[in-house]
Structures are given as structure tokens and as C-alpha cells.
Design an enzyme around this catalytic site. Structure first.
Site, PDB file in Angstrom:
ATOM      1  N   ASP A 158       7.668   7.469  55.596  1.00  9.41           N
ATOM      2  CA  ASP A 158       8.375   8.289  56.598  1.00  9.41           C
ATOM      3  C   ASP A 158       8.155   7.808  58.023  1.00  9.41           C
ATOM      4  OD1 ASP A 158       9.139   9.823  54.416  1.00  9.41           O
ATOM      5  OD2 ASP A 158       7.400  11.146  54.616  1.00  9.41           O
TER       6      ASP A 158
ATOM      7  N   GLY B 145      13.026   8.994  50.984  1.00  9.20           N
ATOM      8  CA  GLY B 145      14.010   9.759  51.741  1.00  9.20           C
ATOM      9  C   GLY B 145      14.154   9.061  53.078  1.00  9.20           C
ATOM     10  N   HIS B 146      15.233   8.325  53.245  1.00 12.55           N
ATOM     11  CA  HIS B 146      15.419   7.526  54.460  1.00 12.55           C
ATOM     12  C   HIS B 146      16.526   8.140  55.305  1.00 12.55           C
ATOM     13  CE1 HIS B 146      13.599   3.801  52.253  1.00 12.55           C
ATOM     14  NE2 HIS B 146      12.741   4.778  52.420  1.00 12.55           N
TER      15      HIS B 146
ATOM     16  N   LYS C 250      11.755   3.988  58.578  1.00 15.28           N
ATOM     17  CA  LYS C 250      12.288   2.722  58.049  1.00 15.28           C
ATOM     18  C   LYS C 250      13.818   2.772  57.958  1.00 15.28           C
ATOM     19  CE  LYS C 250       9.824   3.362  54.328  1.00 15.28           C
ATOM     20  NZ  LYS C 250       9.009   4.527  54.739  1.00 15.28           N
TER      21      LYS C 250
ATOM     22  N   GLN D 143       8.563   3.857  50.731  1.00 17.21           N
ATOM     23  CA  GLN D 143       7.139   4.209  50.785  1.00 17.21           C
ATOM     24  C   GLN D 143       6.411   3.319  51.811  1.00 17.21           C
ATOM     25  OE1 GLN D 143       8.446   3.835  47.234  1.00 17.21           O
ATOM     26  NE2 GLN D 143       9.186   5.841  47.806  1.00 17.21           N
TER      27      GLN D 143
HETATM   28  P1  GDP Z   1      11.617   6.732  56.349  1.00 16.59           P
HETATM   29  O1  GDP Z   1      11.317   7.331  55.023  1.00 16.59           O
HETATM   30  O2  GDP Z   1      10.596   5.738  56.771  1.00 16.59           O
HETATM   31  O3  GDP Z   1      13.018   6.176  56.450  1.00 16.59           O
HETATM   32  O4  GDP Z   1      11.536   7.941  57.410  1.00 16.59           O
HETATM   33  P2  GDP Z   1      12.141   9.421  57.239  1.00 16.59           P
HETATM   34  O5  GDP Z   1      13.612   9.356  57.414  1.00 16.59           O
HETATM   35  O6  GDP Z   1      11.616  10.067  56.007  1.00 16.59           O
HETATM   36  O7  GDP Z   1      11.418  10.171  58.435  1.00 16.59           O
HETATM   37  C1  GDP Z   1      11.580   9.747  59.754  1.00 16.59           C
HETATM   38  C2  GDP Z   1      12.142  10.939  60.566  1.00 16.59           C
HETATM   39  O8  GDP Z   1      12.015  10.665  61.952  1.00 16.59           O
HETATM   40  C3  GDP Z   1      13.634  11.158  60.353  1.00 16.59           C
HETATM   41  O9  GDP Z   1      13.912  12.532  60.535  1.00 16.59           O
HETATM   42  C4  GDP Z   1      14.280  10.325  61.450  1.00 16.59           C
HETATM   43  O10 GDP Z   1      15.572  10.798  61.815  1.00 16.59           O
HETATM   44  C5  GDP Z   1      13.297  10.541  62.573  1.00 16.59           C
HETATM   45  N1  GDP Z   1      13.142   9.421  63.498  1.00 16.59           N
HETATM   46  C6  GDP Z   1      13.190   8.081  63.270  1.00 16.59           C
HETATM   47  N2  GDP Z   1      12.872   7.394  64.384  1.00 16.59           N
HETATM   48  C7  GDP Z   1      12.619   8.313  65.334  1.00 16.59           C
HETATM   49  C8  GDP Z   1      12.193   8.218  66.699  1.00 16.59           C
HETATM   50  O11 GDP Z   1      11.963   7.154  67.238  1.00 16.59           O
HETATM   51  N3  GDP Z   1      11.989   9.399  67.352  1.00 16.59           N
HETATM   52  C9  GDP Z   1      12.196  10.617  66.771  1.00 16.59           C
HETATM   53  N4  GDP Z   1      11.971  11.706  67.497  1.00 16.59           N
HETATM   54  N5  GDP Z   1      12.601  10.733  65.502  1.00 16.59           N
HETATM   55  C10 GDP Z   1      12.790   9.596  64.789  1.00 16.59           C
HETATM   56  P1  IMO Z   2       9.736   7.030  52.067  1.00 19.42           P
HETATM   57  O1  IMO Z   2      10.433   5.800  51.536  1.00 19.42           O
HETATM   58  C1  IMO Z   2       6.285   9.675  51.963  1.00 19.42           C
HETATM   59  C2  IMO Z   2       4.265  10.130  48.093  1.00 19.42           C
HETATM   60  C3  IMO Z   2       4.346  11.478  47.419  1.00 19.42           C
HETATM   61  C4  IMO Z   2       3.017  11.486  46.698  1.00 19.42           C
HETATM   62  C5  IMO Z   2       2.860  10.032  46.247  1.00 19.42           C
HETATM   63  C6  IMO Z   2       3.282   9.774  44.821  1.00 19.42           C
HETATM   64  O2  IMO Z   2      10.663   8.109  52.467  1.00 19.42           O
HETATM   65  O3  IMO Z   2       8.756   6.648  53.128  1.00 19.42           O
HETATM   66  P2  IMO Z   2       5.647   9.620  43.625  1.00 19.42           P
HETATM   67  O4  IMO Z   2       6.748  10.633  43.486  1.00 19.42           O
HETATM   68  O5  IMO Z   2       6.063   8.365  44.304  1.00 19.42           O
HETATM   69  O6  IMO Z   2       4.938   9.346  42.324  1.00 19.42           O
HETATM   70  O7  IMO Z   2       4.562  10.340  44.564  1.00 19.42           O
HETATM   71  O8  IMO Z   2       3.660   9.274  47.127  1.00 19.42           O
HETATM   72  N1  IMO Z   2       5.574   9.520  48.452  1.00 19.42           N
HETATM   73  C7  IMO Z   2       6.048   9.457  49.693  1.00 19.42           C
HETATM   74  N2  IMO Z   2       5.547   9.944  50.862  1.00 19.42           N
HETATM   75  N3  IMO Z   2       7.426   8.947  51.959  1.00 19.42           N
HETATM   76  C8  IMO Z   2       7.909   8.435  50.808  1.00 19.42           C
HETATM   77  O9  IMO Z   2       8.953   7.595  50.779  1.00 19.42           O
HETATM   78  C9  IMO Z   2       7.242   8.710  49.603  1.00 19.42           C
HETATM   79  N4  IMO Z   2       7.457   8.390  48.307  1.00 19.42           N
HETATM   80  C10 IMO Z   2       6.423   8.880  47.613  1.00 19.42           C
HETATM   81  O10 IMO Z   2       4.443  12.518  48.358  1.00 19.42           O
HETATM   82  O11 IMO Z   2       1.979  11.763  47.601  1.00 19.42           O
HETATM   83 MG    MG Z   3      11.066   9.206  54.162  1.00 22.26          MG
END
Ligand code: GDP
Ligand code: IMO
Ligand code: MG
Length: 426
Positions: free
Chosen positions: A13, A40-41, A16, A223
């Protein structure tokens, strides 16, 4: 052109999805190489938010092909649902292809994930319950069903029968649960096969040819390092290799063909699920970061645990991935703090550690050694030029660079595609 790998450097999270979307406009291919719909991207385009779980984050930008690579585990039901969401929004989807080698997540994997978590009680991992672990386990024990099996439903049926017999024994005898029905699963997967078969390809020669022809290929990690099966906080990890090394096995390309390895690093730290987290702020400050940063899971909606930046983890990510560049995200969230802390080492039983130890029992006892830096109050979310950042913000970026020993080439100051500051050319 060239090939870039984008990986998470913390516990996921990091943002990416956003960074891949930004870079995807010039990509000929965007390739996922591991994980599944545990990811979840988030991609924000003109204020509209898209959360992609299985689809590569390049789906919404540019004209390149998007590929779900061999190392990914695919739940076809989720994939079709995601495609249909994009279809309804009028987004293009005909550029999505799936490797025939990718493994299939089956309903018994999801049920097993749930049963195992429940059985572990307080020792649970806190998985996303998407069947990821059981699917990868079956892959390694060599009985998994793959995307290629969807092309011959007779073969698919035989393998399903064998696997389901075994899993139903577990459900009924070990977990005291109802068995799953063969016909229902078979018919559902037959329908998925019909809907997906035109997207199934052998991605390996195609991606290698693209690399040989100097096309621009982006490899999208899901991840992150600290969830890596080998180098993360085992057993509180996911079941794949979300590191740069994972690209070679998960996409079928040589490490020689990778030009840049870009690590995405949040300006602070978050974690979802169980497991040690040395810089966790289980207090008002952590809650403030959660609210300001909108730190709620993009897949499960769970509140993310929040804490200060951990440069021990950062350096570990630079070392293991060989990061050529770092993108620091969400630094806008840190505005308004009088002082900021960065963890520079761990103290465990009186000993100093500069890398996370293998022993989870030791890691749980680790105390962060912090360095304090002055904060800034300005809203930086509209800044696009590095020179315009507050001095203390620049000092924070520079100090992190020094600690992790890698260049921070880009800074993200908001969720939208355009909220970026480029420091070095990426
Ligand atoms: P990922 O799994 O690495 O793709 O990240 P996620 O989408 O799960 O979580 C990142 C969250 O931060 C999302 O809600 C994005 O919209 C938000 N986000 C990404 N870059 C920035 C940033 O530079 N600033 C802020 N405030 N939010 C961001
Ligand atoms: P992105 O790509 C954050 C965590 C789960 C749990 C552990 C194992 O959005 O960064 P799993 O279902 O993979 O067997 O769960 O890994 N986890 C993540 N945490 N971002 C993710 O993906 C994750 N994918 C799995 O919360 O702790
Ligand atoms: Mg994510």
C-alpha cells in the site's frame, strides 16, 4: 526503450498503483508478476478513483498491452468482475492478456484460507482471505490447476475432481465444514473459460521479444518486501516473492534484461493484518496519520496500522532489490507535524540491529532507535517543482536518501496522476 520493475518496499500500500499508472503512458507492456487479488492498487484519474486487484495498474493509461504474468494466482471470477467494472465505466479492456502458466484460485482455496485462519485463532496471519496461500501451496506441491487447463475442460474436470476429493476430506473431517460441489465449480469455471479464452497467451516469448526489440516494459509488483515469503516478517507474510528477484521467476525474464528497479516507499509506514511492526504508533498520532493519509485497506477496508518511517526496512529494501531509484509517496500527509521521526536502527535485548532479524520472537521485542527532524506546516500537495518544497521537507527527503543509500528520484504529493515532483529523470 527499457524495462522497469516497480516494487513495494514496506508492507504494501505504498502507492505502487499510482506510480505504475503515471509511468504506464509510455509503456508497451505492463506485466504483473506475482500475487493475486490480495492486492489493491488505487489509481485516481481526473478525480475518479479505480481500485485494481488483479488487473495491472497500467490498464487506464496509454496504449500498451497489460499482462497477468505466469507468477500470478488468478481468481477468474474476480478478474471478470473487474473487467466488467472498467467496461461499464467506458474504459478500454481489450488490451488485457493472461499467461497460460498462471495458477487458478479455486473456491476451495478461498474456503481453506478462511478455515485455516479461523483454526489459528489468536495466531492468525490476518490474510485477505482471497485464497492466496492455499493456491500457492498447491502450486508448490504440483497439483495446482492453471489457466492453460481452462482450454481443455476435460482435463480441467479430471484435475478438479482429484483436488476436490482431497479438499472435501479436509473440510468435512478436519474443519467440520460442508463439502464443495463438483458440478457447481465445474460449470462456473466452464463459463469463465468461455469468457476469458481469447485473452490467454504464452506471455514468455512475447515479453522476451518485446525486451529484445527495446520496447518499454513495466513489471508491476504487488505487496512488498516485508511481506515476502523469504525476507518478510515470516510467518506474517504473503505467499509470493514481491521483490525484484520475483520478476525473473514470475515473468520469465532474465535479470540481465532489467534496466531500472524502482522501489515505492511511503514517507511513513503502514501495515494491514497481523505481525510485528517496530515503528507502529498505537496512539493518537497513529490515528492522525490514519485519518490524514486515508489509511484503510483498498482490498478489505481494514484500518491500516500506522507508524514512523523505518529506514532499517528502507535500507533492507534497497539491498535486497538493488533499487536504482526510490519514489517517495504520501509525503503530503506529513505536513503539520512539529517533529518527524525516522527509525535508524533496532535495539533488541541490548544489541543494535541494522537489518530485521529472521527471528520473529526477536523482532517483536525490537525497540526503534529514532532520529528526530523538524517538520513543516505548508500544504505541499500542489507543488510540482522540488525547489518549491519547504526546506525541512527537502531535508527529510535528503536524510532518508542518506540512510537508505539510494536516490529518491520522484516524490508523490497526492493521489492524482498529476501530483508528482520529478527530481531525477525516471
Ligand atoms: P498500492 O497497493 O501500493 O498500490 O497502494 P494503495 O492503493 O493500496 O494505497 C495507497 C493509497 O494512497 C491510495 O488511496 C492512493 O490513492 C493514495 N496515494 C498514493 N499516492 C499518494 C500521495 O502521494 N499522497 C496521498 N495523499 N495519497 C496518495
Ligand atoms: P498491495 O499490492 C497490504 C497482507 C495481508 C496479510 C498478509 C497475508 O495492495 O500492496 P494474503 O491474503 O496475501 O495471504 O495475506 O499480507 N497483504 C497486504 N497488505 N497490501 C497488500 O497488497 C497486501 N496483500 C497481502 O493483510 O497480512
Ligand atoms: Mg494496496
Amino acid at each position: 526503450m527499457s524495462s522497469y520493475v516497480i516494487v513495494g518496499t514496506q508492507w504494501g500500500d505504498e502507492g505502487k498503483g499510482k506510480i505504475i499508472d503515471v509511468l504506464a503512458h509510455k509503456a508497451d507492456y505492463v506485466v504483473r508478476f506475482q500475487g493475486g487479488n490480495n492486492a489493491g492498487h488505487t489509481v485516481v484519474v481526473n478525480g475518479e478513483k479505480f481500485i485494481l486487484h488483479l488487473l495491472p495498474s497500467g490498464m487506464l493509461h496509454g496504449n500498451g498491452k497489460c499482462v497477468i504474468g505466469p507468477g500470478v494466482v488468478v481468481d477468474p471470477k474476480v478478474l471478470l468482475e473487474e473487467l466488467s467494472v472498467l467496461d461499464k465505466k467506458g474504459a478500454k479492456t481489450d488490451h488485457l492478456f493472461i499467461s497460460d502458466r498462471a495458477h487458478l484460485i479455486m473456491p476451495y482455496h478461498i474456503k481453506l484460507d478462511e478455515c485455516k485462519e479461523k483454526a489459528m485463532g489468536v495466531n492468525k496471519i490476518g490474510t485477505t482471505k482471497r485464497g492466496i496461500g492455499p493456491c500457492y501451496s498447491e502450486k508448490i506441491t504440483r497439483t495446482g490447476l492453471r489457466i492453460v487447463d481452462l482450454l481443455d475442460m476435460e482435463v480441467f474436470g479430471e484435475k478438479l475432481k482429484r483436488n476436490l476429493e482431497e479438499k472435501n476430506q479436509l473440510f468435512t473431517k478436519l474443519y467440520d465444514e460442508e463439502p464443495l460441489n463438483f458440478d457447481e465449480i465445474f460449470n462456473d469455471y466452464k463459463e469463465y473459460a468461455e469468457k476469458l479464452k481469447h485473452r490467454i497467451i504464452d506471455s514468455v516469448p512475447e515479453i522476451n521479444k518485446a525486451l529484445d526489440e527495446d520496447k518499454f516494459v513495466l513489471f508491476e509488483g504487488a505487496q512488498a518486501l516485508m511481506l515476502d515469503i523469504d525476507y518478510g516478517t515470516y510467518p506474517f507474510v504473503t505467499s509470493s516473492s514481491p521483490t525484484a528477484g520475483g520478476v525473473t521467476v514470475g515473468a520469465g525474464v532474465s535479470p540481465k534484461k532489467i534496466d531500472k528497479i524502482i522501489g515505492v516507499m511511503k514517507a511513513y509506514t503502514t501495515r494491514v493484518g497481523e505481525g510485528p511492526f517496530v515503528t507502529e504508533l498505537d496512539n493518537e498520532l497513529g490515528e492522525l496519520l490514519r485519518q490524514t493519509g486515508g489509511e484503510f485497506g483498498a482490498t478489505t477496508g481494514r484500518p491500516r496500522r500506522c507508524g514512523w518511517l523505518d529506514a532499517v526496512v528502507g535500507k533492507y529494501a534497497v539491498d535486497i532489490n538493488g533499487l536504482t531509484d526510490v519514489v517517495m509517496t504520501k509525503i503530503d500527509v506529513l505536513s503539520g507535524h512539529e517533529t518527524l521521526k525516522i527509525c535508524t536502527a533496532y535495539e533488541i535485548d541490548g544489541e543494535i540491529y541494522n537489518a530485521p532479524p529472521a527471528s520473529i520472537e526477536k523482532l517483536i521485542k525490537a525497540k526503534p532507535i529514532y532520529e528526530e527532524l523538524p517538520g513543516w506546516v505548508e500544504d505541499i500537495s500542489k507543488i510540482t517543482n522540488y525547489d518549491e518544497l519547504p526546506e525541512n521537507c527537502k531535508k527529510y527527503i535528503k536524510r532518508v536518501e542518506e540512510l537508505i543509500k539510494a536516490p529518491i528520484s520522484m516524490v508523490s504529493v497526492g493521489p492524482d496522476r498529476v501530483q508528482n515532483i520529478f527530481i531525477n529523470e525516471i
